[in-house]
Every structure is written in C-alpha cells, then in structure tokens.
Design a protein around this motif. Structure first.
Motif, short mmCIF file in Angstrom:
data_model
loop_
_atom_site.label_atom_id
_atom_site.label_comp_id
_atom_site.label_asym_id
_atom_site.label_seq_id
_atom_site.Cartn_x
_atom_site.Cartn_y
_atom_site.Cartn_z
N UNK A 175 37.15 31.72 33.67
CA UNK A 175 38.55 31.19 34.12
C UNK A 175 39.62 31.86 33.73
N UNK A 176 40.14 33.11 33.76
CA UNK A 176 40.94 33.78 33.40
C UNK A 176 42.23 33.57 34.14
N UNK A 177 43.47 33.64 33.34
CA UNK A 177 44.83 33.38 34.13
C UNK A 177 45.20 34.77 34.77
N UNK A 178 44.89 35.65 34.09
CA UNK A 178 45.18 37.01 34.37
C UNK A 178 43.92 38.14 34.27
N UNK A 179 43.36 38.77 35.21
CA UNK A 179 42.29 39.53 35.17
C UNK A 179 42.90 41.26 35.44
N UNK A 180 42.78 42.13 34.39
CA UNK A 180 43.17 43.09 34.78
C UNK A 180 41.90 44.12 34.88
N UNK A 181 41.98 44.76 35.89
CA UNK A 181 40.74 45.66 36.12
C UNK A 181 41.08 46.96 36.33
N UNK A 182 40.16 47.97 35.88
CA UNK A 182 40.40 49.45 35.91
C UNK A 182 39.48 50.01 37.00
N UNK A 183 39.86 50.32 38.13
CA UNK A 183 38.89 50.82 39.11
C UNK A 183 37.61 49.81 39.37
N UNK A 184 37.88 48.68 39.65
CA UNK A 184 36.70 47.89 39.71
C UNK A 184 35.74 48.01 41.08
N UNK A 185 36.13 48.85 41.96
CA UNK A 185 35.17 49.45 43.17
C UNK A 185 35.01 50.70 42.85
N UNK A 186 34.87 51.27 41.97
CA UNK A 186 34.66 52.84 41.77
C UNK A 186 33.08 52.93 42.06
N UNK A 187 32.81 53.74 42.76
CA UNK A 187 31.22 54.00 42.93
C UNK A 187 30.86 53.08 43.98
N UNK A 188 31.44 52.25 44.62
CA UNK A 188 30.91 51.41 45.80
C UNK A 188 31.31 52.13 47.00
N UNK A 189 30.41 51.69 48.13
CA UNK A 189 30.52 51.96 49.34
C UNK A 189 31.65 51.37 50.00
N UNK A 190 32.18 52.17 50.98
CA UNK A 190 33.34 51.33 51.56
C UNK A 190 33.10 50.05 52.13
N UNK A 191 31.98 49.62 52.83
CA UNK A 191 31.66 48.45 53.27
C UNK A 191 31.68 47.19 51.87
N UNK A 192 31.24 47.91 50.98
CA UNK A 192 31.21 46.68 49.64
C UNK A 192 32.50 46.77 48.98
N UNK A 193 33.72 47.57 49.26
CA UNK A 193 34.61 47.48 48.82
C UNK A 193 35.38 46.30 49.45
#
Length: 82
Positions: free
Chosen positions: A64-82
């Motif tokens: 239950x974060x108030x703020x979620x910082x993500x560094x390239x969370x979709x790296x390596x994923x196919x365009x459909x998965x993004x």
C-alpha cells in the motif's frame, strides 16, 4: 503476494500457518489488477519474464505505497505486455 500482505500487516506469526482469507482475497484482487488473476496457483519458477515483472508490481502494491518509484518496470517485456 500473500506473504507481502501478511508482512505489511505485521502478522508474521501467520507466515507458517494458513493465510487469513482476507489476505487471500486481497492477493487475488492485486493479481487481477496487474492481469495475473489466472496465474494465482502457479509457481513463480514457471512464469515468463514479463509475468514475473507483473508479479513484482503486485508485490510492491501489496505494501500500500503512497508513492512507488520504478526504474524501467517494463524492461524486457513485449509491447503487448507493456
């Protein structure tokens, strides 16, 4: 995801027993939110890389974060998965 929910609720004594239904239902909700509802009973070792990334997002949201910082969370994923 259930372990993350239990640890966030400071219920670590339940870690070795069965998870309360409330945690199970919330874990299912989070998995549905990231598009992984049908994978709830599969071991992590059987998941594709993109599915693991979505699972990681569900685990992060379980706290239950108030703020979620993500560094390239979709790296390596196919365009459909993004």
């Amino acid at each position: 995801v259930q372990v993350a929910l239990i640890s966030h609720g400071k219920q670590l004594f339940n870690l070795w027993g069965s998870a309360p239904d409330v945690d199970r239902n919330e874990a299912g909700r989070l998995l549905e939110l990231v598009g992984m509802g049908g994978y709830a009973d599969r071991p992590c070792g059987e998941l594709a890389y993109g599915d693991l990334k979505r699972l990681e997002l569900a685990v992060a949201l379980a706290n239950d974060p108030k703020l979620l910082l993500m560094d390239e969370p979709t790296a390596g994923m196919a365009p459909r998965e993004r």
